[in-house]
Structure formats: structure tokens, C-alpha cells
Design a protein around this motif. Structure first.
Motif, PDB file in Angstrom:
ATOM      1  N   GLN A   1       6.609  -6.971  -4.309  1.00  0.00           N
ATOM      2  CA  GLN A   1       7.556  -6.706  -3.225  1.00  0.00           C
ATOM      3  C   GLN A   1       6.981  -5.677  -2.261  1.00  0.00           C
ATOM      4  OE1 GLN A   1      11.647  -6.201  -4.395  1.00  0.00           O
ATOM      5  NE2 GLN A   1      12.142  -4.976  -2.614  1.00  0.00           N
ATOM      6  N   ALA A   2       6.355  -4.642  -2.806  1.00  0.00           N
ATOM      7  CA  ALA A   2       5.734  -3.628  -1.951  1.00  0.00           C
ATOM      8  C   ALA A   2       4.617  -4.234  -1.110  1.00  0.00           C
ATOM      9  CB  ALA A   2       5.194  -2.485  -2.809  1.00  0.00           C
ATOM     10  N   CYS A   3       3.790  -5.093  -1.720  1.00  0.00           N
ATOM     11  CA  CYS A   3       2.680  -5.724  -0.998  1.00  0.00           C
ATOM     12  C   CYS A   3       3.183  -6.634   0.118  1.00  0.00           C
ATOM     13  CB  CYS A   3       1.809  -6.508  -1.973  1.00  0.00           C
ATOM     14  SG  CYS A   3       0.836  -5.492  -3.101  1.00  0.00           S
ATOM     15  N   ILE A   4       4.242  -7.398  -0.158  1.00  0.00           N
ATOM     16  CA  ILE A   4       4.792  -8.304   0.853  1.00  0.00           C
ATOM     17  C   ILE A   4       5.364  -7.504   2.021  1.00  0.00           C
ATOM     18  CG2 ILE A   4       6.643  -9.974   1.302  1.00  0.00           C
ATOM     19  CD1 ILE A   4       6.203 -11.034  -1.537  1.00  0.00           C
ATOM     20  N   ASN A   5       6.067  -6.414   1.716  1.00  0.00           N
ATOM     21  CA  ASN A   5       6.618  -5.582   2.780  1.00  0.00           C
ATOM     22  C   ASN A   5       5.517  -4.949   3.625  1.00  0.00           C
ATOM     23  OD1 ASN A   5       7.407  -2.542   3.572  1.00  0.00           O
ATOM     24  ND2 ASN A   5       9.230  -3.836   3.747  1.00  0.00           N
ATOM     25  N   LEU A   6       4.535  -4.357   2.964  1.00  0.00           N
ATOM     26  CA  LEU A   6       3.442  -3.713   3.687  1.00  0.00           C
ATOM     27  C   LEU A   6       2.631  -4.724   4.481  1.00  0.00           C
ATOM     28  CD1 LEU A   6       2.223  -1.195   0.938  1.00  0.00           C
ATOM     29  CD2 LEU A   6       3.585  -0.695   2.979  1.00  0.00           C
ATOM     30  N   GLY A   7       2.490  -5.943   3.935  1.00  0.00           N
ATOM     31  CA  GLY A   7       1.790  -7.000   4.644  1.00  0.00           C
ATOM     32  C   GLY A   7       2.512  -7.404   5.917  1.00  0.00           C
ATOM     33  N   ALA A   8       3.840  -7.461   5.859  1.00  0.00           N
ATOM     34  CA  ALA A   8       4.634  -7.824   7.039  1.00  0.00           C
ATOM     35  C   ALA A   8       4.568  -6.730   8.099  1.00  0.00           C
ATOM     36  CB  ALA A   8       6.080  -8.084   6.627  1.00  0.00           C
ATOM     37  N   VAL A   9       4.677  -5.471   7.682  1.00  0.00           N
ATOM     38  CA  VAL A   9       4.660  -4.349   8.620  1.00  0.00           C
ATOM     39  C   VAL A   9       3.318  -4.252   9.335  1.00  0.00           C
ATOM     40  CG1 VAL A   9       4.721  -1.821   8.775  1.00  0.00           C
ATOM     41  CG2 VAL A   9       6.413  -3.029   7.392  1.00  0.00           C
ATOM     42  N   SER A  10       2.246  -4.574   8.625  1.00  0.00           N
ATOM     43  CA  SER A  10       0.901  -4.474   9.202  1.00  0.00           C
ATOM     44  C   SER A  10       0.446  -5.742   9.892  1.00  0.00           C
ATOM     45  CB  SER A  10      -0.102  -4.116   8.102  1.00  0.00           C
ATOM     46  OG  SER A  10      -0.128  -5.133   7.103  1.00  0.00           O
ATOM     47  N   GLY A  11       1.242  -6.815   9.809  1.00  0.00           N
ATOM     48  CA  GLY A  11       0.874  -8.070  10.452  1.00  0.00           C
ATOM     49  C   GLY A  11      -0.070  -8.932   9.635  1.00  0.00           C
TER      50      GLY A  11
ATOM     51  N   TYR B   1       3.149  -2.243  15.443  1.00  0.00           N
ATOM     52  CA  TYR B   1       1.761  -1.893  15.766  1.00  0.00           C
ATOM     53  C   TYR B   1       1.709  -0.582  16.562  1.00  0.00           C
ATOM     54  CZ  TYR B   1      -0.045  -6.521  14.402  1.00  0.00           C
ATOM     55  OH  TYR B   1      -0.412  -7.647  13.710  1.00  0.00           O
ATOM     56  N   ILE B   2       2.632  -0.446  17.523  1.00  0.00           N
ATOM     57  CA  ILE B   2       2.641   0.761  18.348  1.00  0.00           C
ATOM     58  C   ILE B   2       2.919   1.997  17.485  1.00  0.00           C
ATOM     59  CG2 ILE B   2       3.860   1.963  20.201  1.00  0.00           C
ATOM     60  CD1 ILE B   2       4.371  -0.799  21.469  1.00  0.00           C
ATOM     61  N   ALA B   3       3.881   1.866  16.580  1.00  0.00           N
ATOM     62  CA  ALA B   3       4.205   2.985  15.685  1.00  0.00           C
ATOM     63  C   ALA B   3       3.004   3.354  14.819  1.00  0.00           C
ATOM     64  CB  ALA B   3       5.399   2.617  14.806  1.00  0.00           C
ATOM     65  N   ILE B   4       2.371   2.347  14.252  1.00  0.00           N
ATOM     66  CA  ILE B   4       1.217   2.592  13.378  1.00  0.00           C
ATOM     67  C   ILE B   4       0.053   3.168  14.175  1.00  0.00           C
ATOM     68  CG2 ILE B   4      -0.524   1.460  11.937  1.00  0.00           C
ATOM     69  CD1 ILE B   4       1.677  -0.540  11.102  1.00  0.00           C
ATOM     70  N   GLY B   5      -0.167   2.611  15.371  1.00  0.00           N
ATOM     71  CA  GLY B   5      -1.298   3.044  16.191  1.00  0.00           C
ATOM     72  C   GLY B   5      -1.187   4.467  16.682  1.00  0.00           C
ATOM     73  N   THR B   6       0.034   4.939  16.934  1.00  0.00           N
ATOM     74  CA  THR B   6       0.203   6.295  17.453  1.00  0.00           C
ATOM     75  C   THR B   6       0.257   7.348  16.348  1.00  0.00           C
ATOM     76  OG1 THR B   6       2.615   5.978  17.478  1.00  0.00           O
ATOM     77  CG2 THR B   6       1.415   5.497  19.519  1.00  0.00           C
TER      78      THR B   6
END
Length: 383
Positions: free
Chosen positions: A319-329, A235-240
Motif C-alpha cells: 500500500q505504501a509503495c502504490i501510494n508513493l508510486g502515484a505521488v511520484s508519477g 510534481y511542483i510540491a516535490i520539486g520545490t
């Protein structure tokens, strides 16, 4: 004949494959050089290994574009047996290699192989072959639907023993997509969907570590220095990152704060360095692959080619959706990598081979406008 086939390749897919893998190499270096220097005294350690895998993947990618796709239908029963053998080997002490509390790899000399990546493709081939051949009995559940599902159940349980629910669920979804597109009755689909969903829920809540991941996914800030640590730092990485990012190479979270920054969570580093613009570029590339894959499947007259193209396309996009879903919470953390971009040799090579097969299928598409009406009718009737 060969020259004509080469001219019919979908070159847009070739270009997007090379662009995504090239971008992935750049981001693997950017996200890993600090950790690589700390642990290996070599900032290019992970980049060099990924580059070697890219060269290997490119070699097999080229081969896959020229090998006629129909050979995979003939080989699919053998590939299923090989899949089961490899999954059993992974679980045997001394043969299987354990990393991060998971036993998912086989050490073959200097090569560390993750069989699950191969099995993703093998199962798609097997399901596409079976249901293409069983169109006459597709409405009979026992003979036309059930047999490959038994094999899928065995594969699912063996992968779960590693444990790797993320990959097991991904294979399950890809295979069920092929079943859906094969023409199975709706009541059979409803039954299979219910059983599959119930199975995933059961195995999720009956394991303590999976329940911890689910809890941390729901509220990572409840334990920000424990189970929620990885997601909080994502979250911090994405937020900044903002809209334009902090600049290539300028991520702070990759400096030991964000675990698996160059593998599962590489997208968080991409957003931190390249901003929302980087996210849009990556998602646009996957949408393009999805569009072209579906279009290729629609234009193929051969049933096996249709199902194989759909299976490959859906597996990559899911696979891309599952990964992106995990990274974004938005989804629990599963350990699923981002196709073409995350560090990981087995994943990169198999994904490139999968696109190579899809490109080969594209060369067999029929131009319906140039086919006489009576001939077209005979072709559809034969399929």
C-alpha cells in the motif's frame, strides 16, 4: 504466562507504530489546516477527527497485541461472510454513502466506515487460515488452491463496483503473496499470476475514467489543468522541496492547489516541507516494518502465524509503495492512502490493528537455539 508474553513483544514495532502515527498526525494538521479553515472555519477540523481515530486505533491496537492470533483462524469463515455483506450494503442506495463519485462508505450514525479497509485484513486472515490447513492438499489445484480464490474473485468484483480498483488490486496482491508463500506449485502460481494480471489490465482499459488516469499518469502535462492537474501539482510540491524542504508548515501547494493534500497526496506536502530528508525518514520506517515483519514470520513455527505475518507485512508495504508510486508519477493514481500517515479513520485504525496482530505473533516466536534438537524436529514435522 502473560508477563512472559509481554516481555517477548517486538517493542521496536510498537515504537515505530507510535512514531509513524504521531508523525502522521502532525502532517495531517500541517497539510489540512488551510483547507479546514476555508471549508469549516476551523483549522483543526481534520486534525481533531484524525486524533479521535488515533485514540480509537490505539485502544484496538493494544487489544490486538494481547488477543491470541489463533482466534482469527477460527473466525475467518465468518469474517468472509461479513465482508461480502458489507460490500453489498455499500452498493445499496440509502445505506452506502457516495463521495467524489465513489460509493465506498457506510454511514453508521456519526461514524463513516469504509468496509474495504476491514476487508483487507479479513481476507489476509482467511487466506492464511485456509492455506495453513491445506498443506496436505496444497499441490491439488481444485481442492487445495482454488476455493478461496473464488471468494477473492467475488470480493474483487464487489469492490470494483464502488469503483475502487486500487483497493481491489491491493487485496489481490496481498492474497496472492500468501498463496506464493504457502508452497503452491510453480505452474499453478504462473497460471494465477497470469490470470490476475490479465484481469487488472482488462478492468483498467475497459473503464473510461481509469483509462483517463492511465493517460494522465503517462503524460500529465498534456492536460495540466484537467486530468493531469493533481499529478502536475504534486510534481511542483516535490520539486520545490529540495533536500531539506521549505520548513514545517510552509507548503504552498496545500493552499488549495494540490487536491487531496492531506489524504492520498500527503507525501508531496511532506517532501515540500521536509524535503528529501522527510522522504528518506518515511521510507526507512516502512523498510524497518518490512524487515521486522519478515523476520517474525521466519521465526514462527506455526504455519498460520507465518502466513498471517507475511500477509499483514506485505499489505502495508504494498500500500505504501502504490501510494508513493502515484505521488511520484511512477504509477497511476489509485486513491490508495499512505499507511499510518494519510488522513482517514478506517485506514488508520485497521493498519494499527494489523500491527497489533503482528506484535502479538512476535510473542509466539520460538528461540531455536534453546530448543532441543529432537523436540525441534518434532515441531517442524507437525507444521
Amino acid at each position: 504466562m502473560l508477563i512472559r508474553k509481554i516481555k517477548q513483544f517486538d517493542y521496536s514495532l510498537i515504537i515505530i507504530t507510535l512514531l509513524l502515527t504521531g508523525f502522521g498526525l502532525m502532517m495531517v494538521y500541517s497539510s489540512s489546516y488551510a483547507v479546514a479553515y476555508i471549508h469549516y472555519d476551523n483549522p483543526t477540523y481534520f486534525f481533531t477527527k484524525q486524533l479521535k481515530w488515533f485514540i480509537i486505533g490505539l485502544f484496538f491496537f493494544i487489544i490486538a497485541t494481547f488477543v491470541p492470533y489463533r482466534i482469527y483462524s477460527k473466525l475467518s469463515p465468518l469474517l468472509v461472510m461479513v465482508s461480502i455483506v458489507m460490500l453489498v450494503m455499500v452498493l445499496i442506495p440509502g445505506l452506502g454513502t457516495e463521495r467524489n463519485y465513489s460509493q465506498r462508505w457506510i454511514q453508521l450514525g456519526p461514524i463513516l466506515l469504509q468496509p474495504t479497509e476491514l476487508i483487507k485484513l479479513f481476507m489476509i486472515m482467511y487466506f492464511a487460515s485456509f492455506y495453513a490447513k491445506k498443506q496436505e492438499t496444497i499441490n491439488q489445484f481444485k481442492n487445495g488452491v482454488l476455493p478461496p480464490l473464488i471468494i477473492l474473485g467475488i470480493i474483487f468484483l464487489l469492490i470494483l463496483k464502488q469503483p475502487d480498483l486500487g483497493s481491489a488490486g491491493l487485496i489481490l496482491l496481498a492474497c496472492l503473496t500468501i498463496v506464493i508463500c504457502s508452497g503452491v506449485k510453480k505452474r499453478h502460481l504462473f497460471m494465477l499470476g497470469t490470470v490476475g494480471l490479465a484481469g487488472i489490465i482488462y478492468f483498467s482499459i475497459t473503464s473510461s475514467y481509469r483509462m483517463q488516469r492511465i493517460v494522465s499518469f503517462i503524460d500529465p502535462f498534456a492536460d495540466p489543468f484537467g486530468e493531469g492537474y493533481q499529478l502536475v501539482n504534486s510534481y511542483i510540491a516535490i520539486g520545490t522541496g529540495g533536500v531539506m524542504g521549505n520548513g514545517l508548515g510552509n507548503s504552498i501547494q496545500k493552499l488549495g492547489f494540490l487536491p487531496e493534500a492531506h489524504t492520498d497526496f500527503i507525501m508531496a506536502v511532506i517532501i515540500e516541507e521536509l524535503g528529501v530528508l522527510g522522504l528518506i525518514i518515511v521510507i526507512s520506517a516502512y523498510i524497518f516494518i518490512m524487515f521486522r515483519g519478515v523476520q517474525i514470520a521466519r521465526e514462527c513455527k506455526d504455519r498460520f502465524a507465518k502466513l498471517l505475518a507475511i500477509g499483514i507485512t506485505f499489505q502495508i508495504i504494498a500500500q505504501a509503495c502504490i501510494n508513493l508510486g502515484a505521488v511520484s508519477g511512477l504509477l497511476p493514481i489509485t486513491g490508495v492512502t499512505l499507511p499510518f500517515i494519510s488522513y482517514g479513520g478506517s485506514s488508520l485504525v485497521i493498519t494499527m490493528v494489523s500491527l497489533g496482530i503482528l506484535i502479538n505473533i512476535s510473542s509466539y516466536r520460538e528461540n531455536t537455539k534453546s530448543v532441543p534438537a529432537n523436540r525441534e524436529a518434532r515441531m517442524i514435522h507437525q507444521v
